[in-house]
Design a protein around this motif. Structure first.
Motif, PDB file in Angstrom:
ATOM      1  N   ASN A 215      28.299 -29.115  43.092  1.00  0.00           N
ATOM      2  CA  ASN A 215      27.035 -30.236  42.961  1.00  0.00           C
ATOM      3  C   ASN A 215      27.677 -31.518  43.338  1.00  0.00           C
ATOM      4  OD1 ASN A 215      28.353 -30.930  40.457  1.00  0.00           O
ATOM      5  ND2 ASN A 215      26.573 -30.474  39.492  1.00  0.00           N
TER       6      ASN A 215
ATOM      7  N   LYS B  76       8.508 -28.771  46.950  1.00  0.00           N
ATOM      8  CA  LYS B  76       8.844 -29.201  45.553  1.00  0.00           C
ATOM      9  C   LYS B  76       7.469 -29.451  44.824  1.00  0.00           C
ATOM     10  CE  LYS B  76      12.592 -31.403  45.050  1.00  0.00           C
ATOM     11  NZ  LYS B  76      13.608 -32.354  44.979  1.00  0.00           N
TER      12      LYS B  76
ATOM     13  N   LYS C 103       9.536 -26.525  35.106  1.00  0.00           N
ATOM     14  CA  LYS C 103       9.859 -27.732  36.132  1.00  0.00           C
ATOM     15  C   LYS C 103       9.565 -27.380  37.389  1.00  0.00           C
ATOM     16  CE  LYS C 103      13.292 -31.362  36.566  1.00  0.00           C
ATOM     17  NZ  LYS C 103      14.451 -32.028  35.981  1.00  0.00           N
ATOM     18  N   LYS C 104      10.525 -26.242  37.954  1.00  0.00           N
ATOM     19  CA  LYS C 104      10.178 -25.847  39.561  1.00  0.00           C
ATOM     20  C   LYS C 104      10.612 -24.437  39.760  1.00  0.00           C
ATOM     21  CE  LYS C 104      14.863 -27.577  40.006  1.00  0.00           C
ATOM     22  NZ  LYS C 104      15.687 -28.592  40.646  1.00  0.00           N
TER      23      LYS C 104
ATOM     24  N   ALA D  25      12.954 -22.969  36.683  1.00  0.00           N
ATOM     25  CA  ALA D  25      13.905 -24.013  35.772  1.00  0.00           C
ATOM     26  C   ALA D  25      13.032 -24.538  34.800  1.00  0.00           C
ATOM     27  CB  ALA D  25      14.459 -25.076  36.634  1.00  0.00           C
ATOM     28  N   ASP D  26      13.415 -24.472  33.512  1.00  0.00           N
ATOM     29  CA  ASP D  26      12.559 -25.100  32.427  1.00  0.00           C
ATOM     30  C   ASP D  26      12.984 -26.633  32.267  1.00  0.00           C
ATOM     31  OD1 ASP D  26      15.274 -25.199  31.090  1.00  0.00           O
ATOM     32  OD2 ASP D  26      14.620 -23.619  29.692  1.00  0.00           O
ATOM     33  N   LYS D  27      12.468 -27.181  31.230  1.00  0.00           N
ATOM     34  CA  LYS D  27      12.560 -28.655  31.097  1.00  0.00           C
ATOM     35  C   LYS D  27      14.033 -29.003  31.044  1.00  0.00           C
ATOM     36  CE  LYS D  27       8.307 -29.753  28.454  1.00  0.00           C
ATOM     37  NZ  LYS D  27       7.772 -30.360  27.203  1.00  0.00           N
TER      38      LYS D  27
ATOM     39  N   GLU E 238      16.471 -27.535  32.627  1.00  0.00           N
ATOM     40  CA  GLU E 238      17.388 -27.242  33.848  1.00  0.00           C
ATOM     41  C   GLU E 238      18.308 -25.816  33.613  1.00  0.00           C
ATOM     42  OE1 GLU E 238      17.337 -28.500  36.936  1.00  0.00           O
ATOM     43  OE2 GLU E 238      16.011 -30.051  36.570  1.00  0.00           O
ATOM     44  N   THR E 239      17.654 -24.873  32.775  1.00  0.00           N
ATOM     45  CA  THR E 239      18.235 -23.680  32.649  1.00  0.00           C
ATOM     46  C   THR E 239      17.453 -22.985  33.703  1.00  0.00           C
ATOM     47  OG1 THR E 239      18.694 -23.629  30.368  1.00  0.00           O
ATOM     48  CG2 THR E 239      18.258 -21.522  31.125  1.00  0.00           C
ATOM     49  N   TYR E 240      18.102 -22.274  34.656  1.00  0.00           N
ATOM     50  CA  TYR E 240      17.492 -21.404  35.662  1.00  0.00           C
ATOM     51  C   TYR E 240      17.691 -19.754  35.124  1.00  0.00           C
ATOM     52  CZ  TYR E 240      17.430 -25.149  39.065  1.00  0.00           C
ATOM     53  OH  TYR E 240      17.219 -26.226  39.839  1.00  0.00           O
TER      54      TYR E 240
ATOM     55  N   VAL F  62      27.398 -26.102  37.500  1.00  0.00           N
ATOM     56  CA  VAL F  62      26.046 -26.170  37.083  1.00  0.00           C
ATOM     57  C   VAL F  62      25.614 -25.216  35.977  1.00  0.00           C
ATOM     58  CG1 VAL F  62      23.879 -26.276  38.003  1.00  0.00           C
ATOM     59  CG2 VAL F  62      25.583 -26.711  39.089  1.00  0.00           C
TER      60      VAL F  62
ATOM     61  N   VAL G 211      22.724 -21.239  34.679  1.00  0.00           N
ATOM     62  CA  VAL G 211      22.215 -20.976  35.799  1.00  0.00           C
ATOM     63  C   VAL G 211      22.414 -19.644  36.246  1.00  0.00           C
ATOM     64  CG1 VAL G 211      21.909 -21.660  38.318  1.00  0.00           C
ATOM     65  CG2 VAL G 211      22.041 -23.544  36.743  1.00  0.00           C
TER      66      VAL G 211
END
Length: 303
Positions: free
Chosen positions: A50, A162, A193-194, A215-217, A219-221, A257, A260
């Motif tokens: 990243n 997105k 989140k997305k 992804a949650d708030k 940023e765990t995927y 990252v 994830v």
């Protein structure tokens, strides 16, 4: 409810320190099963996964295996950063075979902006030699794949505007139309989140089985599962309310990252579905579910 079972508690592919182009990270791999072998086209980077790592360069490598655990890979990439839309390299490939041709949808990242990415297409007869066909959608877009067959004489393309999953269709793989949003994040959940697709959709007796990421708030995927209508894949038939796999092992939690699990490959075999996934944008793992265990119970549905 459905859960993926890890094939191994260790990664199935790690960076190769002897190759400059893949010495730091291997992740987000496409994969197909062809003529008794597993073939993987994986994303690799030289200095990380990243922007915190610096101006990394992406390449796509090729590896082949009989058992998903022992891989033989080429020493040079099969696609690198030698066209304008891919100055920072190709990313996140997804492959389907239609007739006798392999179609690889991938992301061309040009930089310097982190938002300068577009969906691109390449084709191959052998999974090693690829012909670039250029940009498919001239917009900021990613997480894309074709379906593995035409539906009512049209190609169908899943993609992400997105933060949602969209679908469109085409007669010639040049002009795409009828863009339709089919799945959205769900506030306050593990997919807050997305969201975006994982691997290409695969056959299921009741429809197209689609593994997707969210992804949650924090940023765990994680990966989830949905079912699309065979004749009208714009229609979502079912969507499990809980993930099928989430970061639990050290190499899924810690890496370039953290926290994830991200996938670009779902393979259908005789009695199971196999998911190739990246752990923390650093290494590659594999998980599976037996076909007999893929059951959509209404109490677990969101649709």
């Amino acid at each position: 409810m459905m859960k993926l079972i890890r094939l191994s508690n260790e990664p199935i592919l790690k960076p190769n320190k002897n190759h400059e182009w893949e010495k730091s990270a291997v992740f987000n791999a496409a994969a197909v099963y062809e003529k008794g072998l597993f073939h993987m086209i994986y994303r690799a980077t030289d200095i990380g996964g990243n922007e915190k790592s610096g101006q990394y360069i992406n390449c796509l490598g090729y590896a082949v295996s009989k058992d998903l655990l022992n891989w033989h890979r080429l020493s040079e990439p099969v696609l690198n950063n030698n066209v304008p839309q891919e100055l920072r390299g190709p990313e996140d490939p997804r492959i389907v075979k239609i007739d006798n041709t392999f179609y690889m949808i991938y992301i061309g990242f040009s930089g310097p902006s982190t938002n300068d990415y577009k969906i691109c297409l390449a084709t191959s007869e052998d999974l090693v030699n690829w012909k670039r066909l250029g940009v498919l959608l001239d917009e900021e877009n990613k997480d894309a794949s074709l379906f593995p067959e035409k539906i009512n004489r049209e190609y169908f393309l899943l993609h992400r505007r997105k933060p949602d999953i969209w679908i469109s269709s085409s007669e010639d793989l040049k002009s795409f139309y009828n863009h339709t949003k089919i799945m959205s994040p769900i506030p306050g959940t593990w997919e807050h989140k997305k969201i975006g697709i994982a691997g290409p959709p695969v056959h299921h007796p009741k429809g197209w089985l689609l593994i997707y990421h969210a992804a949650d708030k924090a940023e765990t995927y994680r990966l989830g599962v949905a079912l699309l209508d065979y004749e009208n894949p714009r229609r979502v038939l079912a969507r499990q309310s809980v993930p099928v796999i989430e970061p639990e092992l050290d190499w899924e939690i810690n890496g370039f990252v953290p926290n994830v699990i991200f996938s670009c490959a779902t393979i259908e075999l005789e009695n199971r579905y196999i998911v190739i996934y990246a752990g923390a944008d650093t290494v590659i793992g594999a998980a599976y579910i037996k076909k007999k265990d893929v059951v959509f119970n209404k109490k677990d549905w969101l649709v």
